[in-house]
Motif scaffolding. Structure first.
Motif, PDB file in Angstrom:
ATOM      1  N   GLY A  13       6.265  -4.434   6.138  1.00 34.24           N
ATOM      2  CA  GLY A  13       6.242  -2.990   6.373  1.00 34.24           C
ATOM      3  C   GLY A  13       7.552  -2.446   6.915  1.00 34.24           C
ATOM      4  O   GLY A  13       7.705  -1.237   7.051  1.00 34.24           O
ATOM      5  N   ARG A  14       8.479  -3.328   7.206  1.00 34.50           N
ATOM      6  CA  ARG A  14       9.752  -2.866   7.769  1.00 34.50           C
ATOM      7  C   ARG A  14      10.630  -2.247   6.692  1.00 34.50           C
ATOM      8  O   ARG A  14      10.692  -2.743   5.565  1.00 34.50           O
ATOM      9  CB  ARG A  14      10.504  -4.027   8.409  1.00 34.50           C
ATOM     10  CG  ARG A  14       9.960  -4.418   9.756  1.00 34.50           C
ATOM     11  CD  ARG A  14      10.827  -5.487  10.317  1.00 34.50           C
ATOM     12  NE  ARG A  14      12.132  -4.928  10.642  1.00 34.50           N
ATOM     13  CZ  ARG A  14      12.628  -4.866  11.861  1.00 34.50           C
ATOM     14  NH1 ARG A  14      11.953  -5.356  12.868  1.00 34.50           N
ATOM     15  NH2 ARG A  14      13.806  -4.339  12.082  1.00 34.50           N
ATOM     16  N   CYS A  29       7.884  -0.465  -1.906  1.00 38.43           N
ATOM     17  CA  CYS A  29       7.255  -1.430  -1.002  1.00 38.43           C
ATOM     18  C   CYS A  29       6.979  -2.761  -1.704  1.00 38.43           C
ATOM     19  O   CYS A  29       7.255  -2.929  -2.891  1.00 38.43           O
ATOM     20  CB  CYS A  29       5.964  -0.843  -0.449  1.00 38.43           C
ATOM     21  SG  CYS A  29       4.685  -0.725  -1.702  1.00 38.43           S
ATOM     22  N   CYS A  61      -1.748   3.547  -1.268  1.00 35.44           N
ATOM     23  CA  CYS A  61      -2.066   2.382  -0.432  1.00 35.44           C
ATOM     24  C   CYS A  61      -3.542   1.970  -0.524  1.00 35.44           C
ATOM     25  O   CYS A  61      -3.916   0.907  -0.006  1.00 35.44           O
ATOM     26  CB  CYS A  61      -1.736   2.677   1.025  1.00 35.44           C
ATOM     27  SG  CYS A  61       0.004   2.989   1.314  1.00 35.44           S
ATOM     28  N   TYR A  66      -1.838  -5.891   0.534  1.00 35.83           N
ATOM     29  CA  TYR A  66      -0.921  -6.183   1.647  1.00 35.83           C
ATOM     30  C   TYR A  66      -1.130  -5.242   2.833  1.00 35.83           C
ATOM     31  O   TYR A  66      -0.379  -5.268   3.792  1.00 35.83           O
ATOM     32  CB  TYR A  66       0.536  -6.045   1.184  1.00 35.83           C
ATOM     33  CG  TYR A  66       0.887  -6.882  -0.001  1.00 35.83           C
ATOM     34  CD1 TYR A  66       0.959  -8.271   0.107  1.00 35.83           C
ATOM     35  CD2 TYR A  66       1.146  -6.295  -1.235  1.00 35.83           C
ATOM     36  CE1 TYR A  66       1.282  -9.048  -0.983  1.00 35.83           C
ATOM     37  CE2 TYR A  66       1.467  -7.066  -2.331  1.00 35.83           C
ATOM     38  CZ  TYR A  66       1.537  -8.435  -2.203  1.00 35.83           C
ATOM     39  OH  TYR A  66       1.857  -9.203  -3.290  1.00 35.83           O
ATOM     40  N   LYS A  67      -2.124  -4.406   2.738  1.00 33.30           N
ATOM     41  CA  LYS A  67      -2.273  -3.327   3.704  1.00 33.30           C
ATOM     42  C   LYS A  67      -2.284  -3.778   5.168  1.00 33.30           C
ATOM     43  O   LYS A  67      -1.599  -3.210   6.011  1.00 33.30           O
ATOM     44  CB  LYS A  67      -3.577  -2.579   3.401  1.00 33.30           C
ATOM     45  CG  LYS A  67      -3.546  -1.137   3.819  1.00 33.30           C
ATOM     46  CD  LYS A  67      -4.712  -0.393   3.246  1.00 33.30           C
ATOM     47  CE  LYS A  67      -4.579   1.075   3.549  1.00 33.30           C
ATOM     48  NZ  LYS A  67      -5.661   1.866   3.016  1.00 33.30           N
ATOM     49  N   SER A  69      -0.970  -6.292   6.609  1.00 35.34           N
ATOM     50  CA  SER A  69       0.316  -6.722   7.167  1.00 35.34           C
ATOM     51  C   SER A  69       1.371  -5.631   7.055  1.00 35.34           C
ATOM     52  O   SER A  69       2.389  -5.676   7.732  1.00 35.34           O
ATOM     53  CB  SER A  69       0.799  -8.011   6.504  1.00 35.34           C
ATOM     54  OG  SER A  69       0.484  -8.041   5.159  1.00 35.34           O
ATOM     55  N   CYS A  70       1.139  -4.657   6.225  1.00 35.05           N
ATOM     56  CA  CYS A  70       2.131  -3.594   6.021  1.00 35.05           C
ATOM     57  C   CYS A  70       1.966  -2.453   7.028  1.00 35.05           C
ATOM     58  O   CYS A  70       2.941  -1.961   7.570  1.00 35.05           O
ATOM     59  CB  CYS A  70       2.019  -3.050   4.598  1.00 35.05           C
ATOM     60  SG  CYS A  70       3.173  -1.744   4.221  1.00 35.05           S
ATOM     61  N   ILE A  71       0.702  -2.078   7.265  1.00 35.61           N
ATOM     62  CA  ILE A  71       0.471  -0.923   8.142  1.00 35.61           C
ATOM     63  C   ILE A  71       0.109  -1.419   9.539  1.00 35.61           C
ATOM     64  O   ILE A  71      -0.870  -2.125   9.719  1.00 35.61           O
ATOM     65  CB  ILE A  71      -0.647  -0.013   7.590  1.00 35.61           C
ATOM     66  CG1 ILE A  71      -0.213   0.526   6.230  1.00 35.61           C
ATOM     67  CG2 ILE A  71      -0.948   1.128   8.547  1.00 35.61           C
ATOM     68  CD1 ILE A  71      -1.241   1.396   5.544  1.00 35.61           C
ATOM     69  N   LYS A  72       0.907  -1.055  10.497  1.00 34.17           N
ATOM     70  CA  LYS A  72       0.676  -1.494  11.876  1.00 34.17           C
ATOM     71  C   LYS A  72       0.033  -0.371  12.682  1.00 34.17           C
ATOM     72  O   LYS A  72      -0.192   0.712  12.177  1.00 34.17           O
ATOM     73  CB  LYS A  72       2.006  -1.923  12.514  1.00 34.17           C
ATOM     74  CG  LYS A  72       2.616  -3.138  11.835  1.00 34.17           C
ATOM     75  CD  LYS A  72       1.750  -4.366  12.054  1.00 34.17           C
ATOM     76  CE  LYS A  72       2.215  -5.538  11.211  1.00 34.17           C
ATOM     77  NZ  LYS A  72       1.259  -6.633  11.177  1.00 34.17           N
ATOM     78  N   LYS A  85       0.678   4.211   4.386  1.00 37.42           N
ATOM     79  CA  LYS A  85       1.931   3.777   5.010  1.00 37.42           C
ATOM     80  C   LYS A  85       2.887   4.937   5.170  1.00 37.42           C
ATOM     81  O   LYS A  85       3.076   5.722   4.237  1.00 37.42           O
ATOM     82  CB  LYS A  85       2.572   2.698   4.132  1.00 37.42           C
ATOM     83  CG  LYS A  85       3.910   2.210   4.619  1.00 37.42           C
ATOM     84  CD  LYS A  85       3.753   1.345   5.831  1.00 37.42           C
ATOM     85  CE  LYS A  85       5.094   0.872   6.351  1.00 37.42           C
ATOM     86  NZ  LYS A  85       4.956   0.224   7.656  1.00 37.42           N
ATOM     87  N   LEU A  87       6.889   5.838   6.876  1.00 35.65           N
ATOM     88  CA  LEU A  87       8.114   5.334   7.508  1.00 35.65           C
ATOM     89  C   LEU A  87       8.858   6.504   8.127  1.00 35.65           C
ATOM     90  O   LEU A  87       8.922   7.576   7.540  1.00 35.65           O
ATOM     91  CB  LEU A  87       9.049   4.731   6.455  1.00 35.65           C
ATOM     92  CG  LEU A  87       8.708   3.415   5.795  1.00 35.65           C
ATOM     93  CD1 LEU A  87       9.729   3.148   4.694  1.00 35.65           C
ATOM     94  CD2 LEU A  87       8.728   2.288   6.801  1.00 35.65           C
TER      95      LEU A  87
END
Ligand code: SF4
Length: 180
Positions: A13-14, A29, A61, A66-67, A69-72, A85, A87
């Protein structure tokens, strides 16, 4: 630097781990979806620094594998399945960081970094080990500062002496060694 990079690879997610299309201004992404800019926020820090933050959002999304691990943000009240997601990017910061990285890894940057490590660490080693300067003899800020200055002068005279002997006056930087 390598370690940080390896660590970042897992954090999908970075922003650093996403591709950026500079021409069309969007990120791509891990799932191959595009994050477009959504709005701009003007921010002011506690110290008064003003920055312009561009928000990018992904609208695809929903069923992404991968949601998690991608969205914190595990404390969010919105369930993960309903979240998308986003940014927040300071374009100026990234531009400056890119410029800095270019300077750091340039031949001149490499030479300055190498010399910095030799000169700063070498000076401490010289003072502490060779000159046996392990502790200040005086008390009080002014006296300690005076002692520092005297030690620095002594160190500089010693360096100048070495340079004169080795005929290296006017040479300030060590050259990088070529590795084949
Ligand atoms: S959660 Fe969204 S942004 Fe993240 S990988 Fe999946 S589709 Fe892409």
């Amino acid at each position: 630097m390598k370690l940080v990079k390896l660590k970042n690879i897992k954090i999908i997610g970075r922003i650093d781990n996403m591709d950026y299309d500079e021409k069309n201004d969007y990120y791509i992404c891990k799932n191959g979806k595009k994050l477009f800019d959504n709005k701009i926020i003007n921010r002011k820090s506690k110290t008064g620094y003003k920055s312009k933050i561009t928000c990018y959002i992904c609208k695809e999304c929903r069923d992404c594998q991968y949601k998690s691990s991608c969205i914190k943000g595990n404390n969010s009240k919105i369930p993960l399945e309903n979240r998308t997601k986003n940014l927040q990017v300071s374009k100026l910061f990234h531009e400056k960081r890119k410029e800095n990285l270019k300077r750091i890894i340039s031949p001149e940057g490499c030479q300055l970094r190498m010399n910095r490590s030799i000169q700063a660490e070498g000076a401490f080693a010289q003072l502490k080990q060779n000159m046996k300067f392990r502790r200040f003899l005086s008390r009080g800020k002014e006296n300690v500062l005076s002692e520092c200055i005297i030690v620095a002068i002594a160190h500089n005279i010693s360096r100048l002496h070495n340079k004169i002997i080795k005929n290296k006056r006017g040479v300030y930087l060590h050259h990088l060694k070529e590795v084949f």
